[in-house]
Enzyme design. Structure first.
Site, short mmCIF file in Angstrom:
data_model
loop_
_atom_site.label_atom_id
_atom_site.label_comp_id
_atom_site.label_asym_id
_atom_site.label_seq_id
_atom_site.Cartn_x
_atom_site.Cartn_y
_atom_site.Cartn_z
N ILE A 178 -2.27 -13.11 -5.79
CA ILE A 178 -2.49 -11.78 -5.25
C ILE A 178 -2.92 -10.77 -5.96
CG2 ILE A 178 -0.81 -12.36 -3.05
CD1 ILE A 178 0.98 -10.29 -4.13
N CYS A 179 -3.74 -9.84 -5.46
CA CYS A 179 -4.35 -8.59 -6.52
C CYS A 179 -3.83 -7.82 -5.36
CB CYS A 179 -5.80 -8.85 -6.23
SG CYS A 179 -6.60 -7.21 -7.18
N LEU A 180 -2.89 -6.94 -6.11
CA LEU A 180 -2.14 -5.71 -5.45
C LEU A 180 -1.80 -4.71 -6.23
CD1 LEU A 180 -1.07 -4.76 -2.71
CD2 LEU A 180 1.14 -6.02 -3.13
#
Length: 144
Positions: free
Chosen positions: A79-81
């Site tokens: 994930i890109c968070l």
């Protein structure tokens, strides 16, 4: 570090009793899609791995169940968070990831910072088609 990881895992298990911890202290749990979101009908398996520098460095968080989302790599589940990648601080813990960060990721996709460029483009250009793809993938991967 081990004491902090144990405390964080214990606190998570209080709210997610079916959490699994393996011999390497990797944490596995299921998360439901947030109410009133396109992801509401899905349940995903998540894995969290701790770096040696935890809690000063964020854990690695990824979906083991396939997800169609602009900020989730469809193949790896990475994930890109921003809060995990750039603004993590030791005040955050596993409960924050479960109760705040992941639900917000699902409620508010950020097509400007994609890991899945195709999903991001569809999200921006044709939300109805994007939503159909989300539901199709939920039905294919989450309900098996």
């Amino acid at each position: 570090m081990i004491k902090r990881i144990s405390k964080d895992i214990d606190n998570l298990v209080k709210i997610v009793p079916d959490t699994i911890i393996d011999e390497k202290s990797n944490v596995y749990f299921n998360i439901k899609g947030p109410k009133d979101s396109i992801y509401e009908s899905g349940i995903w398996n998540v894995c969290i791995q701790f770096p040696k520098e935890y809690p000063y460095k964020s854990p690695s968080v990824g979906f083991l169940t396939k997800m169609y989302h602009p900020n989730v790599d469809f193949v790896s589940g990475t994930i890109c968070l921003n809060v995990l990648n750039k603004s993590w601080t030791p005040i955050y813990n596993l409960v924050h990831i479960y109760t705040i960060f992941l639900p917000q990721l699902l409620m508010y996709p950020n097509a400007d910072d994609p890991l899945n460029p195709d999903a991001a483009e569809l999200f921006l250009l044709n939300i109805d088609e994007f939503n159909k793809n989300v539901i199709k993938n939920i039905n294919k991967y989450c309900n098996t």
